[in-house]
Design a protein around this motif. Structure first.
Motif, PDB file in Angstrom:
ATOM      1  N   ALA A 107      52.739  63.825  47.351  1.00  0.00           N
ATOM      2  CA  ALA A 107      53.970  64.561  47.020  1.00  0.00           C
ATOM      3  C   ALA A 107      54.244  64.495  45.516  1.00  0.00           C
ATOM      4  CB  ALA A 107      55.147  64.010  47.812  1.00  0.00           C
TER       5      ALA A 107
ATOM      6  N   ARG B 269      51.838  73.389  62.713  1.00  0.00           N
ATOM      7  CA  ARG B 269      50.912  72.553  63.461  1.00  0.00           C
ATOM      8  C   ARG B 269      51.667  71.701  64.479  1.00  0.00           C
ATOM      9  NH1 ARG B 269      46.366  70.904  60.977  1.00  0.00           N
ATOM     10  NH2 ARG B 269      46.016  69.900  62.979  1.00  0.00           N
TER      11      ARG B 269
ATOM     12  N   GLU C 125      43.353  65.585  56.978  1.00  0.00           N
ATOM     13  CA  GLU C 125      43.276  67.037  57.176  1.00  0.00           C
ATOM     14  C   GLU C 125      42.306  67.682  56.180  1.00  0.00           C
ATOM     15  OE1 GLU C 125      44.849  69.311  59.337  1.00  0.00           O
ATOM     16  OE2 GLU C 125      45.249  67.521  60.518  1.00  0.00           O
TER      17      GLU C 125
ATOM     18  N   SER D 129      54.269  65.591  60.965  1.00  0.00           N
ATOM     19  CA  SER D 129      55.118  64.623  60.273  1.00  0.00           C
ATOM     20  C   SER D 129      55.626  65.314  59.009  1.00  0.00           C
ATOM     21  CB  SER D 129      54.308  63.360  59.927  1.00  0.00           C
ATOM     22  OG  SER D 129      53.138  63.707  59.206  1.00  0.00           O
TER      23      SER D 129
ATOM     24  N   ASP E 136      53.255  67.937  57.165  1.00  0.00           N
ATOM     25  CA  ASP E 136      52.177  67.375  56.356  1.00  0.00           C
ATOM     26  C   ASP E 136      50.828  68.041  56.652  1.00  0.00           C
ATOM     27  OD1 ASP E 136      53.936  65.588  55.129  1.00  0.00           O
ATOM     28  OD2 ASP E 136      53.673  64.100  56.719  1.00  0.00           O
ATOM     29  N   LYS E 137      50.525  68.240  57.931  1.00  0.00           N
ATOM     30  CA  LYS E 137      49.242  68.867  58.281  1.00  0.00           C
ATOM     31  C   LYS E 137      49.162  70.266  57.697  1.00  0.00           C
ATOM     32  CE  LYS E 137      48.735  66.465  62.723  1.00  0.00           C
ATOM     33  NZ  LYS E 137      48.675  66.671  64.184  1.00  0.00           N
TER      34      LYS E 137
ATOM     35  N   THR F 258      56.432  63.738  55.791  1.00  0.00           N
ATOM     36  CA  THR F 258      56.469  62.837  54.642  1.00  0.00           C
ATOM     37  C   THR F 258      56.547  63.607  53.325  1.00  0.00           C
ATOM     38  OG1 THR F 258      55.193  61.202  55.866  1.00  0.00           O
ATOM     39  CG2 THR F 258      55.239  60.974  53.471  1.00  0.00           C
ATOM     40  N   ILE F 259      55.709  64.602  53.188  1.00  0.00           N
ATOM     41  CA  ILE F 259      55.669  65.351  51.926  1.00  0.00           C
ATOM     42  C   ILE F 259      57.022  66.015  51.663  1.00  0.00           C
ATOM     43  CG2 ILE F 259      54.615  67.311  50.723  1.00  0.00           C
ATOM     44  CD1 ILE F 259      52.631  65.108  50.894  1.00  0.00           C
TER      45      ILE F 259
ATOM     46  N   THR G  84      47.815  61.474  56.389  1.00  0.00           N
ATOM     47  CA  THR G  84      47.646  62.742  57.107  1.00  0.00           C
ATOM     48  C   THR G  84      46.941  63.794  56.252  1.00  0.00           C
ATOM     49  OG1 THR G  84      49.646  62.302  58.384  1.00  0.00           O
ATOM     50  CG2 THR G  84      48.881  64.587  58.310  1.00  0.00           C
ATOM     51  N   ILE G  85      47.396  63.934  55.018  1.00  0.00           N
ATOM     52  CA  ILE G  85      46.809  64.959  54.150  1.00  0.00           C
ATOM     53  C   ILE G  85      45.320  64.686  53.941  1.00  0.00           C
ATOM     54  CG2 ILE G  85      46.834  65.942  51.824  1.00  0.00           C
ATOM     55  CD1 ILE G  85      49.284  66.823  53.256  1.00  0.00           C
TER      56      ILE G  85
END
Lengths: 339, 339
Positions: free
Chosen positions: A117, B88, A98, B92, B113-114, B94-95, A94-95
């Motif tokens: 992370a 956003r 983006e 998600s 995450d976004k 995750t981070i 995702t990162i």
């Protein structure tokens, strides 16, 4: 107490007790991490300190990435992508997607979200003024790699490559983006010669029963570590056994040949051992197909042992590690208590 | 060319052409962003400049987060979580999960995450020495919010709250973590009084046909903007119409009452207008249930108009914005060309 898990692979018997044995390993990334898994299996009672290469480190999207330290940490902590050998398993992106949408990011070095992370945590702690060695210790509190993982230095070191056309790029750019294409004219771990070893590095080498060099890239993984003032000297004062990453004239993994060519070293098990030098190396593990290396006059003073050297699985890797330990112990016995 | 999309809601007719009209809005987060969507719908040909509050900004996990700027950018750019009103959509985490596994992160301020990617981009550009106004422009290149979004200042400003027990916390900690519990003794936008307006802010106010204050929190959203030297004076020289965020003695959204109490202002449409002051405000839009405010002697010099003021959907919000424009134009006509 003798607690060694005996590998299924044929391996020389280990003499004496391994519990409490102190082993210090100078380590690169993927190859070193795999070797270390085998070493932990071969010597479960040993105190293993890993001095990790930081020459591969790079700042991406403002975040400090330490590929070799993380590969060791993830691999030994059970978080590694077993398919890739680096990065986290079950990753999402995702990162990266983006950042791309913003016109940013690094398309040739895609990091997963979980990996991001780690870099966010590291960068935050570095920005607070905490040295990389402490940051690495904190990150390892989560992963419990079962070894003490030290960066070779807390100072910033980045390996740069000068290409034949004069362009100078970060090692990662040459390696990952350019796939080590474009003849490298020189490879220099910038900052290494002026750096200080991280706290504990010289002590871990001095206090070790012996030092092992896994089959990491001799130029860009082990090379930068040995360039930090004091580390080579400290290691040379100990019994050092290295395992060849070159088998039958080719690197087992990666593009070490491109690196060796850049520094004028032939891609052969004999040439790499000679490059390390008899002042540093006491023992040199080569694959059976390279056993003729034992008779190479340029390796006078280095004890060569030929064994099956492909790290096919944990058992075969543990057998290689057990051979390295055995060779180191035999050399020490021969050299006597002050060797 | 008259291109206004006529809202379905009953609304006063707008006089004259809106195309090319210059409107500058001082904006907080969620409320302002929703109002701005209505304003764009009510005046599609207008040039809208938004001066955004940065007092809510906070550094989390080493990354610079600008909640109000991002809420405006995401809302007008179509990326907002419509359920939350901030962050956003389709996020998600995750981070956040990974940071928690490291013992890091900010459990009371979970970013998706976004959203993290936006903060990574911003932090990277800030670290390169680029001012927040330029960083915001770059981020908006992706989102195309249809307005020019300027931070109130490129200087670091952070609103801090002193609690009754003497503790001093970042506004976000009081608002999000403590849910505005714990009587606030004072609320101060630290750094605002020493800050300079970002490039273009004073010009955007001076060049505007009129200035609108959306129903943002008067204390922690509009307050910090007006504290930056020069901004209040520049706005006071123009026709300013504000919309009340207080209806029937309670905030429409959020906990503005806790903020107003902290600065000794009653939570009422009349008291908030008096707090802004007749030197700043020319027009004050209140809800129909607050129409008696028009007769409040403390609001002498401020033209009060009562309309349906709940922003229920885009149409009702566009009608409110159209009323604000209409009121501003009527006041200007009365004041003459130099008003």
């Amino acid at each position: 107490m003798f607690t060694m898990r005996r590998p299924g692979h044929a391996t020389p018997p280990l003499s004496g007790t391994l519990s409490g044995m102190r082993i210090t390993v100078l380590a690169g990334g993927v190859g070193a991490a795999r070797f270390l898994r085998g070493l932990k299996a071969a010597a479960p009672g040993a105190q293993i300190t890993v001095v990790g290469n930081t020459g591969d480190d790079i700042t991406l999207s403002g975040l400090r990435v330490c590929p070799d330290l993380d590969t060791v940490m993830y691999t030994l902590g059970g978080g590694i992508s077993t398919e890739q050998g680096w990065g986290r398993q079950d990753e999402s992106f995702t990162i990266a997607d983006e950042l791309k949408a913003y016109g940013g990011g690094t398309p040739w070095f895609t990091l997963g979200d979980k990996d991001f992370a780690t870099h966010i945590m590291r960068t935050q702690m570095l920005a607070e003024g905490r040295p990389l060695s402490e940051v690495t210790r904190v990150l390892c509190e989560r992963w419990q790699p079962g070894v003490r993982l030290l960066p070779m230095s807390d100072d910033t070191i980045e390996t740069h490559v000068t290409l034949s056309d004069g362009r100078r790029v970060h090692f990662q750019e040459w390696w990952v983006r350019l796939h080590a294409k474009g003849q490298a004219r020189s490879i220099v771990p910038e900052g290494a010669a002026q750096a200080r070893p991280a706290p504990g590095v010289l002590e871990a080498i001095a206090d070790a029963d012996f030092v092992i060099l896994p089959p990491s890239n001799p130029v860009v993984s082990i090379g930068p570590i040995l360039t930090v003032p004091g580390i080579r000297e400290a290691a040379a004062a100990k019994t050092v056994v290295a395992t060849s990453g070159i088998i039958g004239g080719a690197p087992v993994r990666g593009m070490a040949d491109a690196c060796l060519t850049a520094i004028g070293v032939e891609t052969s098990a004999a040439a790499v051992a000679a490059h390390y030098g008899a002042d540093l190396l006491d023992g040199w593990l080569v694959d059976e197909q390279d056993k003729a290396v034992a008779d190479d006059p340029s390796l006078a003073g280095i004890e060569v042992r030929a064994i099956p050297l492909y790290m096919r699985d944990l058992d075969s890797t543990a057998a290689i590690a057990a051979s390295a330990i055995d060779l180191a112990q035999k050399i020490q016995q021969r050299k006597g208590p002050n060797g």
